[in-house]
Design a protein around this motif. Structure first.
Motif, PDB file in Angstrom:
ATOM      1  N   GLU A 133       9.887  -3.512   7.540  1.00 11.21           N
ATOM      2  CA  GLU A 133       9.914  -4.492   8.627  1.00 11.21           C
ATOM      3  C   GLU A 133       8.587  -4.613   9.370  1.00 11.21           C
ATOM      4  OE1 GLU A 133      13.122  -4.735  11.277  1.00 11.21           O
ATOM      5  OE2 GLU A 133      14.656  -4.690   9.718  1.00 11.21           O
ATOM      6  N   THR A 134       7.807  -3.544   9.416  1.00  9.81           N
ATOM      7  CA  THR A 134       6.547  -3.593  10.163  1.00  9.81           C
ATOM      8  C   THR A 134       5.320  -3.631   9.259  1.00  9.81           C
ATOM      9  OG1 THR A 134       6.281  -1.181  10.287  1.00  9.81           O
ATOM     10  CG2 THR A 134       7.627  -2.234  11.992  1.00  9.81           C
ATOM     11  N   GLY A 135       5.475  -3.237   7.988  1.00  6.81           N
ATOM     12  CA  GLY A 135       4.345  -3.176   7.087  1.00  6.81           C
ATOM     13  C   GLY A 135       3.455  -1.973   7.296  1.00  6.81           C
ATOM     14  N   LYS A 136       3.818  -1.084   8.221  1.00  7.72           N
ATOM     15  CA  LYS A 136       2.998   0.091   8.515  1.00  7.72           C
ATOM     16  C   LYS A 136       3.071   1.093   7.368  1.00  7.72           C
ATOM     17  CE  LYS A 136       2.305   3.809  11.887  1.00  7.72           C
ATOM     18  NZ  LYS A 136       0.848   3.601  11.878  1.00  7.72           N
ATOM     19  N   SER A 137       1.914   1.643   7.006  1.00  5.76           N
ATOM     20  CA  SER A 137       1.878   2.679   5.983  1.00  5.76           C
ATOM     21  C   SER A 137       2.539   3.956   6.501  1.00  5.76           C
ATOM     22  CB  SER A 137       0.429   2.980   5.582  1.00  5.76           C
ATOM     23  OG  SER A 137      -0.179   1.826   5.032  1.00  5.76           O
ATOM     24  N   THR A 138       3.286   4.620   5.625  1.00  6.61           N
ATOM     25  CA  THR A 138       3.984   5.848   6.011  1.00  6.61           C
ATOM     26  C   THR A 138       3.625   6.963   5.016  1.00  6.61           C
ATOM     27  OG1 THR A 138       5.909   5.033   4.785  1.00  6.61           O
ATOM     28  CG2 THR A 138       5.903   4.679   7.159  1.00  6.61           C
ATOM     29  N   PRO A 139       2.382   7.431   5.060  1.00  4.50           N
ATOM     30  CA  PRO A 139       1.929   8.414   4.077  1.00  4.50           C
ATOM     31  C   PRO A 139       2.653   9.758   4.163  1.00  4.50           C
ATOM     32  CG  PRO A 139       0.293   8.121   5.815  1.00  4.50           C
ATOM     33  CD  PRO A 139       1.316   7.053   6.007  1.00  4.50           C
ATOM     34  N   VAL A 140       3.054  10.168   5.363  1.00  2.00           N
ATOM     35  CA  VAL A 140       3.730  11.456   5.506  1.00  2.00           C
ATOM     36  C   VAL A 140       5.071  11.433   4.773  1.00  2.00           C
ATOM     37  CG1 VAL A 140       4.781  13.061   7.130  1.00  2.00           C
ATOM     38  CG2 VAL A 140       2.580  12.002   7.681  1.00  2.00           C
ATOM     39  N   LYS A 141       5.779  10.334   4.904  1.00  2.00           N
ATOM     40  CA  LYS A 141       7.091  10.225   4.264  1.00  2.00           C
ATOM     41  C   LYS A 141       6.978  10.336   2.746  1.00  2.00           C
ATOM     42  CE  LYS A 141       9.869   7.100   5.905  1.00  2.00           C
ATOM     43  NZ  LYS A 141      10.545   5.790   6.160  1.00  2.00           N
ATOM     44  N   ILE A 142       6.035   9.625   2.165  1.00  2.00           N
ATOM     45  CA  ILE A 142       5.908   9.666   0.704  1.00  2.00           C
ATOM     46  C   ILE A 142       5.312  11.001   0.248  1.00  2.00           C
ATOM     47  CG2 ILE A 142       3.613   8.588   0.554  1.00  2.00           C
ATOM     48  CD1 ILE A 142       4.700   7.072  -1.901  1.00  2.00           C
ATOM     49  N   ALA A 143       4.444  11.605   1.064  1.00  2.00           N
ATOM     50  CA  ALA A 143       3.874  12.901   0.701  1.00  2.00           C
ATOM     51  C   ALA A 143       4.952  13.976   0.647  1.00  2.00           C
ATOM     52  CB  ALA A 143       2.784  13.289   1.695  1.00  2.00           C
ATOM     53  N   LEU A 144       5.867  13.958   1.605  1.00  2.00           N
ATOM     54  CA  LEU A 144       6.966  14.930   1.607  1.00  2.00           C
ATOM     55  C   LEU A 144       7.859  14.723   0.391  1.00  2.00           C
ATOM     56  CD1 LEU A 144       7.912  14.933   5.407  1.00  2.00           C
ATOM     57  CD2 LEU A 144       6.790  16.763   4.130  1.00  2.00           C
ATOM     58  N   HIS A 145       8.102  13.478   0.060  1.00  2.00           N
ATOM     59  CA  HIS A 145       8.929  13.173  -1.121  1.00  2.00           C
ATOM     60  C   HIS A 145       8.268  13.703  -2.392  1.00  2.00           C
ATOM     61  CE1 HIS A 145      11.804  10.798  -3.529  1.00  2.00           C
ATOM     62  NE2 HIS A 145      10.770  10.557  -4.326  1.00  2.00           N
ATOM     63  N   LEU A 146       6.974  13.482  -2.528  1.00  6.18           N
ATOM     64  CA  LEU A 146       6.267  13.897  -3.734  1.00  6.18           C
ATOM     65  C   LEU A 146       6.061  15.409  -3.796  1.00  6.18           C
ATOM     66  CD1 LEU A 146       3.610  11.052  -3.937  1.00  6.18           C
ATOM     67  CD2 LEU A 146       5.569  11.380  -5.452  1.00  6.18           C
ATOM     68  N   ALA A 147       6.014  16.053  -2.634  1.00  4.06           N
ATOM     69  CA  ALA A 147       5.874  17.510  -2.624  1.00  4.06           C
ATOM     70  C   ALA A 147       7.062  18.175  -3.300  1.00  4.06           C
ATOM     71  CB  ALA A 147       5.733  18.008  -1.190  1.00  4.06           C
ATOM     72  N   LEU A 148       8.223  17.553  -3.191  1.00  3.51           N
ATOM     73  CA  LEU A 148       9.428  18.090  -3.827  1.00  3.51           C
ATOM     74  C   LEU A 148       9.622  17.545  -5.237  1.00  3.51           C
ATOM     75  CD1 LEU A 148      11.861  17.809  -0.772  1.00  3.51           C
ATOM     76  CD2 LEU A 148      10.676  19.855  -1.594  1.00  3.51           C
ATOM     77  N   ARG A 149       8.907  16.486  -5.581  1.00  2.88           N
ATOM     78  CA  ARG A 149       9.058  15.845  -6.895  1.00  2.88           C
ATOM     79  C   ARG A 149       7.683  15.497  -7.452  1.00  2.88           C
ATOM     80  NH1 ARG A 149      12.175  14.154  -2.940  1.00  2.88           N
ATOM     81  NH2 ARG A 149      14.467  14.238  -3.126  1.00  2.88           N
ATOM     82  N   PRO A 150       6.828  16.478  -7.689  1.00  2.00           N
ATOM     83  CA  PRO A 150       5.442  16.194  -8.100  1.00  2.00           C
ATOM     84  C   PRO A 150       5.337  15.439  -9.416  1.00  2.00           C
ATOM     85  CG  PRO A 150       5.975  18.524  -8.372  1.00  2.00           C
ATOM     86  CD  PRO A 150       7.103  17.913  -7.591  1.00  2.00           C
ATOM     87  N   TRP A 151       6.356  15.527 -10.275  1.00  2.00           N
ATOM     88  CA  TRP A 151       6.299  14.812 -11.546  1.00  2.00           C
ATOM     89  C   TRP A 151       6.280  13.295 -11.380  1.00  2.00           C
ATOM     90  CZ3 TRP A 151      10.435  17.617  -9.676  1.00  2.00           C
ATOM     91  CH2 TRP A 151      11.584  16.895  -9.341  1.00  2.00           C
ATOM     92  N   ARG A 152       6.692  12.819 -10.195  1.00  3.72           N
ATOM     93  CA  ARG A 152       6.729  11.378  -9.963  1.00  3.72           C
ATOM     94  C   ARG A 152       5.350  10.784  -9.708  1.00  3.72           C
ATOM     95  NH1 ARG A 152      11.271   8.342  -7.195  1.00  3.72           N
ATOM     96  NH2 ARG A 152      10.534   6.973  -8.862  1.00  3.72           N
ATOM     97  N   LEU A 153       4.348  11.651  -9.560  1.00  3.84           N
ATOM     98  CA  LEU A 153       2.983  11.147  -9.433  1.00  3.84           C
ATOM     99  C   LEU A 153       2.574  10.339 -10.659  1.00  3.84           C
ATOM    100  CD1 LEU A 153       1.132  14.190  -7.845  1.00  3.84           C
ATOM    101  CD2 LEU A 153       1.262  11.877  -6.882  1.00  3.84           C
ATOM    102  N   ARG A 154       3.153  10.665 -11.809  1.00  2.55           N
ATOM    103  CA  ARG A 154       2.819   9.928 -13.037  1.00  2.55           C
ATOM    104  C   ARG A 154       3.256   8.471 -12.946  1.00  2.55           C
ATOM    105  NH1 ARG A 154       5.318  13.618 -17.675  1.00  2.55           N
ATOM    106  NH2 ARG A 154       6.947  13.744 -16.074  1.00  2.55           N
ATOM    107  N   GLU A 155       4.299   8.212 -12.149  1.00  2.00           N
ATOM    108  CA  GLU A 155       4.730   6.829 -11.918  1.00  2.00           C
ATOM    109  C   GLU A 155       3.879   6.154 -10.858  1.00  2.00           C
ATOM    110  OE1 GLU A 155       9.092   6.293 -11.429  1.00  2.00           O
ATOM    111  OE2 GLU A 155       9.137   8.480 -11.601  1.00  2.00           O
ATOM    112  N   LEU A 156       3.523   6.928  -9.837  1.00  2.00           N
ATOM    113  CA  LEU A 156       2.872   6.334  -8.666  1.00  2.00           C
ATOM    114  C   LEU A 156       1.402   6.014  -8.894  1.00  2.00           C
ATOM    115  CD1 LEU A 156       3.171   5.505  -5.688  1.00  2.00           C
ATOM    116  CD2 LEU A 156       2.535   7.850  -5.070  1.00  2.00           C
ATOM    117  N   LEU A 157       0.678   6.904  -9.550  1.00  2.00           N
ATOM    118  CA  LEU A 157      -0.777   6.750  -9.638  1.00  2.00           C
ATOM    119  C   LEU A 157      -1.219   5.435 -10.291  1.00  2.00           C
ATOM    120  CD1 LEU A 157      -1.918  10.403 -10.397  1.00  2.00           C
ATOM    121  CD2 LEU A 157      -2.045   9.148  -8.241  1.00  2.00           C
TER     122      LEU A 157
END
Length: 242
Positions: free
Chosen positions: A189-213
């Motif tokens: 709704e605001t378009g604001k970047s939320t890097p902390v939220k995605i970083a916490l998600h990836l910290a528990l699921r590092p294999w998903r970096l292959r999709e994100l990068l």
């Protein structure tokens, strides 16, 4: 010379990531106005006002209408990234939409061989697979998918303000876009970047970096192309205002 266009040009960006490079070069102030984070100021000698509108969501047209009523402008440029529905569009390609609505924009875009007119489809949800994008392209006949045009067009149409579009393709038609990761990285709704939220998600699921990068690489390249084109257009307006 007196400026023949006292009203500013309005620039709309859905996401903070898309607006960042342009906003850094606008001399002015930033604050919440009519529910939208807004930067008002100057691009050299040209008056500009820019808002971050978020990704397409219910109520967006009304919010934009209220904002435009408080910010008289001579035209609106909706700019950002978009996904390809047609394999003929590649990452970094630039697409204009309804350039004929504003003569100054049409004259500029028409001189650039790298900007192609395209048909855009406004989706109400992120299209998250290559197969789904290809199918949507065949169904709609559109080459580009984005999420905001219809809402902005409704508001601009009601107020009779010229609206033109400029998008850079961030992902090829047959590429998978990890939609859940995308939404974790940006508030819809605001378009604001939320890097902390995605970083916490990836910290528990590092294999998903292959999709994100790969998606991040495509978005970064597209933003660079888009920002450079917008800078050239704003420089053109500033030269006219000088």
């Amino acid at each position: 010379m007196n400026n023949p266009h006292p009203q500013p040009v309005a620039l709309f960006f859905p996401m903070e990531f898309e607006a960042e490079k342009i906003w850094k070069k606008i001399r002015g102030s930033t604050r919440i106005e009519n529910g939208l984070l807004t930067k008002t100021g100057k691009w050299r000698d040209a008056s500009v006002v820019s808002a971050r509108i978020g990704m397409g969501h219910p109520g967006l047209a009304g919010k934009i209408t209220a904002w435009l009523e408080s910010h008289p402008c001579r035209a609106v440029v909706l700019a950002g990234l978009a996904g390809a529905l047609d394999p003929a569009w590649d990452e970094g390609d630039l697409s204009s939409f309804h350039a004929e609505n504003w003569n100054e924009f049409q004259l500029w875009a028409g001189k650039r061989r790298d900007i192609r007119p395209g048909q855009w489809h406004t989706a109400h949800e992120i299209i998250d697979t290559g197969e789904a994008k290809l199918a949507l392209g065949k169904k709609t006949g559109c080459g580009i998918v984005e999420m905001e045009w219809d809402y902005v067009a409704q508001a601009c149409g009601d107020l009779r303000i010229p609206l033109v579009g400029l998008r850079a393709v961030s992902d090829h038609a047959n590429k998978l876009l990890p939609a859940d990761l995308f939404l974790l990285g940006c508030d819809r709704e605001t378009g604001k970047s939320t890097p902390v939220k995605i970083a916490l998600h990836l910290a528990l699921r590092p294999w998903r970096l292959r999709e994100l990068l790969p998606a991040v690489a495509g978005c970064t390249h597209a933003r660079k192309v888009l920002s450079q084109a917008l800078e050239e257009f704003l420089d053109r307006l500033a030269n006219q205002a000088a």
